[in-house]
Design a protein around this motif. Structure first.
Motif, PDB file in Angstrom:
ATOM      1  N   ALA A 140      -7.685   9.183  17.130  1.00 40.39           N
ATOM      2  CA  ALA A 140      -7.381  10.139  16.060  1.00 40.39           C
ATOM      3  C   ALA A 140      -6.600   9.519  14.903  1.00 40.39           C
ATOM      4  N   PRO A 141      -7.016   8.337  14.428  1.00 37.93           N
ATOM      5  CA  PRO A 141      -6.329   7.793  13.255  1.00 37.93           C
ATOM      6  C   PRO A 141      -6.570   8.676  12.036  1.00 37.93           C
ATOM      7  N   THR A 142      -5.571   8.794  11.190  1.00 40.67           N
ATOM      8  CA  THR A 142      -5.724   9.552   9.951  1.00 40.67           C
ATOM      9  C   THR A 142      -6.817   8.927   9.100  1.00 40.67           C
ATOM     10  N   ARG A 143      -7.711   9.769   8.572  1.00 35.86           N
ATOM     11  CA  ARG A 143      -8.757   9.320   7.650  1.00 35.86           C
ATOM     12  C   ARG A 143      -8.217   9.396   6.224  1.00 35.86           C
ATOM     13  N   ILE A 144      -8.475   8.381   5.433  1.00 35.32           N
ATOM     14  CA  ILE A 144      -7.893   8.279   4.095  1.00 35.32           C
ATOM     15  C   ILE A 144      -8.976   7.881   3.102  1.00 35.32           C
ATOM     16  N   ARG A 145      -9.071   8.612   2.014  1.00 32.44           N
ATOM     17  CA  ARG A 145     -10.007   8.284   0.949  1.00 32.44           C
ATOM     18  C   ARG A 145      -9.322   7.372  -0.066  1.00 32.44           C
ATOM     19  N   LEU A 146      -9.666   6.094  -0.019  1.00 36.43           N
ATOM     20  CA  LEU A 146      -9.028   5.115  -0.891  1.00 36.43           C
ATOM     21  C   LEU A 146      -9.363   5.394  -2.350  1.00 36.43           C
ATOM     22  N   GLY A 147      -8.334   5.399  -3.177  1.00 36.54           N
ATOM     23  CA  GLY A 147      -8.517   5.652  -4.603  1.00 36.54           C
ATOM     24  C   GLY A 147      -8.528   7.113  -4.989  1.00 36.54           C
ATOM     25  N   SER A 148      -8.445   7.997  -4.002  1.00 32.84           N
ATOM     26  CA  SER A 148      -8.531   9.435  -4.290  1.00 32.84           C
ATOM     27  C   SER A 148      -7.318   9.970  -5.034  1.00 32.84           C
ATOM     28  N   HIS A 149      -6.214   9.209  -5.032  1.00 38.41           N
ATOM     29  CA  HIS A 149      -5.038   9.648  -5.783  1.00 38.41           C
ATOM     30  C   HIS A 149      -5.349   9.793  -7.268  1.00 38.41           C
ATOM     31  N   ALA A 150      -6.272   8.982  -7.767  1.00 34.92           N
ATOM     32  CA  ALA A 150      -6.655   9.080  -9.182  1.00 34.92           C
ATOM     33  C   ALA A 150      -7.431  10.369  -9.450  1.00 34.92           C
ATOM     34  N   ASP A 151      -8.295  10.746  -8.520  1.00 35.16           N
ATOM     35  CA  ASP A 151      -9.054  11.992  -8.682  1.00 35.16           C
ATOM     36  C   ASP A 151      -8.115  13.195  -8.707  1.00 35.16           C
ATOM     37  N   ARG A 181     -14.427   5.401  -0.670  1.00 37.64           N
ATOM     38  CA  ARG A 181     -14.457   4.640   0.583  1.00 37.64           C
ATOM     39  C   ARG A 181     -13.371   5.153   1.518  1.00 37.64           C
ATOM     40  N   GLU A 182     -13.710   5.280   2.792  1.00 38.31           N
ATOM     41  CA  GLU A 182     -12.770   5.845   3.761  1.00 38.31           C
ATOM     42  C   GLU A 182     -12.125   4.742   4.595  1.00 38.31           C
ATOM     43  N   ALA A 183     -10.814   4.855   4.783  1.00 38.19           N
ATOM     44  CA  ALA A 183     -10.065   3.944   5.646  1.00 38.19           C
ATOM     45  C   ALA A 183      -9.449   4.737   6.781  1.00 38.19           C
ATOM     46  N   LEU A 184      -9.109   4.049   7.862  1.00 35.40           N
ATOM     47  CA  LEU A 184      -8.480   4.662   9.026  1.00 35.40           C
ATOM     48  C   LEU A 184      -7.100   4.050   9.239  1.00 35.40           C
ATOM     49  N   ALA A 185      -6.122   4.905   9.523  1.00 32.58           N
ATOM     50  CA  ALA A 185      -4.743   4.445   9.722  1.00 32.58           C
ATOM     51  C   ALA A 185      -4.568   3.966  11.163  1.00 32.58           C
ATOM     52  N   VAL A 186      -5.125   2.781  11.435  1.00 36.11           N
ATOM     53  CA  VAL A 186      -5.038   2.176  12.760  1.00 36.11           C
ATOM     54  C   VAL A 186      -3.986   1.072  12.741  1.00 36.11           C
ATOM     55  N   GLY A 187      -3.527   0.691  13.931  1.00 32.90           N
ATOM     56  CA  GLY A 187      -2.576  -0.404  14.015  1.00 32.90           C
ATOM     57  C   GLY A 187      -1.745  -0.336  15.269  1.00 32.90           C
ATOM     58  N   LYS A 188      -0.952  -1.366  15.469  1.00 36.33           N
ATOM     59  CA  LYS A 188      -0.023  -1.421  16.590  1.00 36.33           C
ATOM     60  C   LYS A 188       1.166  -0.506  16.323  1.00 36.33           C
ATOM     61  N   ALA A 189       1.813  -0.073  17.397  1.00 42.81           N
ATOM     62  CA  ALA A 189       3.060   0.667  17.233  1.00 42.81           C
ATOM     63  C   ALA A 189       4.020  -0.159  16.388  1.00 42.81           C
ATOM     64  N   GLY A 190       4.637   0.477  15.394  1.00 45.48           N
ATOM     65  CA  GLY A 190       5.499  -0.222  14.453  1.00 45.48           C
ATOM     66  C   GLY A 190       4.852  -0.430  13.099  1.00 45.48           C
ATOM     67  N   THR A 191       3.557  -0.092  12.990  1.00 43.05           N
ATOM     68  CA  THR A 191       2.849  -0.161  11.703  1.00 43.05           C
ATOM     69  C   THR A 191       3.198   1.069  10.875  1.00 43.05           C
TER      70      THR A 191
END
Length: 248
Positions: A140-151, A181-191
């Motif tokens: 269940a990583p958060t889905r993020i639309r890269l660049g959407s802050h401009a929209d 483009r969609e990114a996922l907030a994945v990573g090790k604990a501490g990211t």
């Protein structure tokens, strides 16, 4: 300024994350060794100020990043972290997985869809995602639309200081960023992921095997975001907004 997002690995230690998870497990009312107690897809916890959370929120690496993104002296340190949407493996939709931005004022209204955001991001300078457990693509990583802050900046600009409600912002399902483009907030604990406050993101179903522990506290402004600085000393957060709304 381009993507609206930066990822910081080892922003805090895995040992701190482990200490924090022990506290969070107790707060969920679930048993980490008894999967039959994991009966809900998401358990929302709020405001933890014990030592592991304070340490995670205030590491030198993070404080330096806040200064770089928001501006030295322009943000408030946190003495606690919240909210924690703890997501458990589930066969169904969690029911809260729609695209949205984190609105930042007007939260005295009982209907959260009437909470607001404006072009100067009143009440919030960064979206932050703290991973307190390892998070892979199935967790269940958060889905993020890269660049959407401009929209979103262009959507908010005509509304001025009054801004728009979440209901108004989401009226078309954030269609303006649907092709991003969609990114996922994945990573090790501490990211830790640091995002522009206008970044469009969404939760999703947990298809993995172990619960996901993540905090999503805002970074609060010591001084308001300004889009008209006489000295031109704009932070990257401010410059990203100006880039989006300036005539092309």
């Amino acid at each position: 300024m381009r993507d609206g997002l930066v990822r910081i690995d080892e922003a805090f230690s895995e040992h701190i994350a482990e200490q924090a998870r022990a506290i969070l497990w107790e707060a969920t009312g679930c048993d980490p060794d008894d999967r039959s107690s994991w009966t809900r897809p998401v358990v929302r916890l709020n405001q933890f100020s014990q030592a592991p959370f304070q340490e995670a929120a205030n590491t030198p690496k993070l404080r330096t990043a806040f200064d770089q993104l928001v501006g030295t002296g322009r943000w408030f340190p946190r003495d606690r972290l919240g909210t924690f949407p703890v997501r458990f493996p589930s066969e169904g939709s969690p029911g809260d997985d729609g695209w949205h931005i984190d609105v930042s004022f007007g939260d005295e209204h009982p209907d959260f869809m009437e909470w607001r955001a404006n072009i100067s991001s009143k009440g919030r300078t960064l979206l932050r995602l703290f991973l307190f457990s390892d998070v892979g693509v199935d967790d269940a990583p958060t889905r993020i639309r890269l660049g959407s802050h401009a929209d979103v900046a262009r959507q908010l600009a005509p509304a001025g200081e009054a801004g728009l409600t979440l209901r108004e912002l989401a009226a078309d399902g954030f269609a303006g960023s649907a092709n991003r483009r969609e990114a996922l907030a994945v990573g090790k604990a501490g990211t830790v992921y640091l995002g522009h406050p206008f970044l469009v993101h969404a939760a999703q179903q947990h298809r993995g095997t172990e619960p996901r522990f993540m905090a999503q506290p805002p970074l609060m402004p010591r001084e308001p975001i300004s889009l008209c600085r006489l000295d031109g000393n704009y932070s990257p957060v401010e410059q990203a907004i100006l880039n989006a709304i300036s005539p092309r």
